[in-house]
Design a protein around this motif. Sequence first.
Motif, short mmCIF file in Angstrom:
data_model
loop_
_atom_site.label_atom_id
_atom_site.label_comp_id
_atom_site.label_asym_id
_atom_site.label_seq_id
_atom_site.Cartn_x
_atom_site.Cartn_y
_atom_site.Cartn_z
N TYR A 139 0.84 -1.25 0.06
CA TYR A 139 0.01 -0.01 -0.11
C TYR A 139 0.94 1.36 0.04
CZ TYR A 139 -3.46 3.08 1.44
OH TYR A 139 -4.57 4.24 1.47
N HIS A 140 0.61 2.14 -0.83
CA HIS A 140 1.26 3.49 -1.01
C HIS A 140 0.49 4.75 -1.14
CE1 HIS A 140 4.81 0.63 -1.88
NE2 HIS A 140 3.95 0.09 -2.47
N PRO A 141 0.63 5.77 -0.95
CA PRO A 141 1.47 6.32 0.10
C PRO A 141 1.00 6.03 1.58
CG PRO A 141 0.48 8.17 -0.58
CD PRO A 141 -0.02 6.99 -1.36
N HIS A 142 1.93 6.19 2.59
CA HIS A 142 1.54 5.94 3.97
C HIS A 142 0.35 7.13 4.41
CE1 HIS A 142 1.77 6.20 8.41
NE2 HIS A 142 2.20 4.95 8.40
N GLY A 143 0.77 8.27 3.85
CA GLY A 143 0.07 9.45 4.61
C GLY A 143 0.03 9.59 5.95
N ILE A 144 -0.42 10.40 6.59
CA ILE A 144 -0.30 10.55 8.03
C ILE A 144 -0.88 9.45 8.92
CG2 ILE A 144 -0.92 12.04 10.06
CD1 ILE A 144 1.24 13.45 8.07
N THR B 5 -5.57 -20.50 1.55
CA THR B 5 -5.46 -19.66 0.44
C THR B 5 -6.41 -18.50 0.51
OG1 THR B 5 -6.73 -21.09 -0.86
CG2 THR B 5 -4.16 -21.38 -1.15
N GLY B 6 -6.31 -17.59 -0.40
CA GLY B 6 -7.28 -16.58 -0.42
C GLY B 6 -7.03 -15.64 0.41
N ASN B 7 -5.80 -15.27 1.23
CA ASN B 7 -5.33 -14.24 1.99
C ASN B 7 -4.57 -13.02 1.43
OD1 ASN B 7 -6.11 -15.90 4.67
ND2 ASN B 7 -4.87 -17.28 3.66
N ALA B 8 -4.80 -11.97 1.86
CA ALA B 8 -4.23 -10.69 1.30
C ALA B 8 -3.54 -9.91 2.22
CB ALA B 8 -5.31 -9.91 0.35
N VAL B 9 -2.22 -10.07 2.78
CA VAL B 9 -1.75 -9.24 3.74
C VAL B 9 -1.47 -7.83 3.09
CG1 VAL B 9 0.15 -9.25 5.18
CG2 VAL B 9 -0.70 -11.19 4.87
N VAL B 10 -1.89 -6.89 3.79
CA VAL B 10 -1.65 -5.51 3.48
C VAL B 10 -0.75 -4.97 4.12
CG1 VAL B 10 -3.04 -3.33 2.89
CG2 VAL B 10 -4.10 -5.65 2.65
N ILE B 11 0.31 -4.48 3.35
CA ILE B 11 1.61 -3.85 4.26
C ILE B 11 1.51 -2.58 3.56
CG2 ILE B 11 3.97 -3.90 4.57
CD1 ILE B 11 4.00 -6.94 4.18
N VAL B 12 1.72 -1.63 4.51
CA VAL B 12 2.07 0.12 4.25
C VAL B 12 3.65 0.13 4.05
CG1 VAL B 12 1.77 2.29 4.83
CG2 VAL B 12 -0.09 0.44 5.31
N ALA C 168 8.66 6.35 8.10
CA ALA C 168 9.66 7.14 7.42
C ALA C 168 9.03 8.00 6.29
CB ALA C 168 10.67 6.15 6.85
N GLU C 169 8.36 7.20 5.52
CA GLU C 169 7.52 7.83 4.40
C GLU C 169 6.48 9.05 4.95
OE1 GLU C 169 6.05 5.53 0.78
OE2 GLU C 169 4.28 5.86 2.05
N SER C 170 5.95 8.78 6.29
CA SER C 170 4.78 9.93 6.72
C SER C 170 5.57 11.14 6.74
CB SER C 170 4.17 9.20 7.92
OG SER C 170 5.34 9.16 9.02
N LEU C 171 6.77 11.26 7.04
CA LEU C 171 7.60 12.55 7.24
C LEU C 171 7.52 13.41 5.97
CD1 LEU C 171 10.72 11.15 9.39
CD2 LEU C 171 8.64 12.63 10.13
N ASN D 158 -2.28 11.74 0.54
CA ASN D 158 -1.38 12.89 1.03
C ASN D 158 -2.04 14.22 1.17
OD1 ASN D 158 0.76 11.13 1.24
ND2 ASN D 158 1.67 11.76 -0.34
N ASN D 159 -3.41 14.29 0.76
CA ASN D 159 -3.89 15.56 0.68
C ASN D 159 -4.82 16.00 1.77
OD1 ASN D 159 -2.79 15.89 -1.73
ND2 ASN D 159 -4.61 15.26 -3.26
N VAL D 160 -4.94 15.10 2.84
CA VAL D 160 -5.91 15.40 3.97
C VAL D 160 -5.29 16.05 4.98
CG1 VAL D 160 -7.43 13.20 3.07
CG2 VAL D 160 -5.50 13.15 4.65
N TYR D 161 -3.97 16.30 5.07
CA TYR D 161 -3.53 16.95 6.03
C TYR D 161 -2.36 17.91 5.49
CZ TYR D 161 -5.44 14.44 10.11
OH TYR D 161 -6.36 14.00 11.11
N LYS D 162 -2.17 18.91 6.05
CA LYS D 162 -0.86 19.76 5.77
C LYS D 162 0.09 19.64 6.80
CE LYS D 162 -3.80 23.12 3.60
NZ LYS D 162 -4.25 24.77 3.67
#
Length: 370
Positions: free
Chosen positions: A142-147, A212-219, A224-227, A264-268
């Motif tokens: 998952y991209h980007p992390h955002g806040i 089976t049928g599992n989806a692991v969602v990794i940010v 580090a990306e949130s900065l 990335n647009n929901v916070y300044k």
Amino acid sequence: MQEFYTLKAWLPPFHGQLKQVRTDSSILSALQDLPSTPWLALRSKMEKHLQAISVLQWLITFLVMGAACTVLLIYLFCTDLWVIAAMYTAWLVFDWNTPKQGGRRSAWVRNWTVWTYYRDYFPIRLIKTQNLLPSRNYIFGYHPHGIFSFGAFCNFGTEATGFSKKFPGIKPSLVTLDGNFRMPVFREYLMCGGICPVNRNSIDYLLSQNGTGNAVVIVVGGAAESLNCAPGINSVTLKNRKGFVRLALQQGSDLVPVYSFGENNVYKQVIFEEGTWWRLAQKKLQKILGFAPCLFHGCGFFSSDTWGMVPYNKPITTVVGEPITVPKIEQPPQDMVDLYHAMYIRSLGNLFDKHKTRFGLKESDILHIQ
């Protein structure tokens, strides 16, 4: 004369039809004027407040619930209710490894009405580009992390955007910091959404011992990306993040790039330059705490013109890309990891370029890989 009486006999029903037409037109006209009536305006305003409350409750829960419940548990040991605290602590010890073993998801919690208000506040949408086979396991990057990764939680931690209907037979498991599962009560809340710890044991269990049928969602970008998250910035931390690719190879799980336009647009945020004292302090605290102390703001609860914790209601559109078929190699060599990492970066870039103009970006915008 007979024709006259015939015409006269026919006129009353025709006259009644004219009256009916006029009545229908009046009703239609009244219905068209309804949106301007005060009660509908009030209802719309109430819905907006309910949407803001649903987002705010999640923020407060995420930031405060774990610490508050820990303090409450300690306090109860000092009162006449110490038995309750002791019983829960015993349960905590007994249940300690459950988050690492697939957790304890609740379809009821994932379908709470509050999540639809949460979804509609921004709003958040989930876009499917390819079918996923229930006979395979997947790692979603998952991209980007955002806040706060609002899109990740809404799409994969709830059913508000209809993940199970769009991807039948696929069970998503969003993974987050281990420390969240050491906090009483809060851990139960997270597990109800199908959320698990982001550690090797937990992910291995989901991909190897849970069918089976599992989806692991990794940010993938993590803290580090949130900065580097701010409106108008299209940057992901990925260049040196290869651990999830190695995991995919070891388990033979397909890689799926996911990009959320608008996250990335929901916070300044105030972004400090590399090498400054503030930036060094942020990175130091990130290593100690596990999350990045960002200096950001949203809007106030009652007005978007004031500062506050409520995020700006900017649309977030999460696009799930085409899966990359990955072979199973228990001890993958580094060149193999590098190969599939490069394939993943290329696939993510193609996903971004294909959909960027559709979701508010310009043709000239590019995705920066850091």
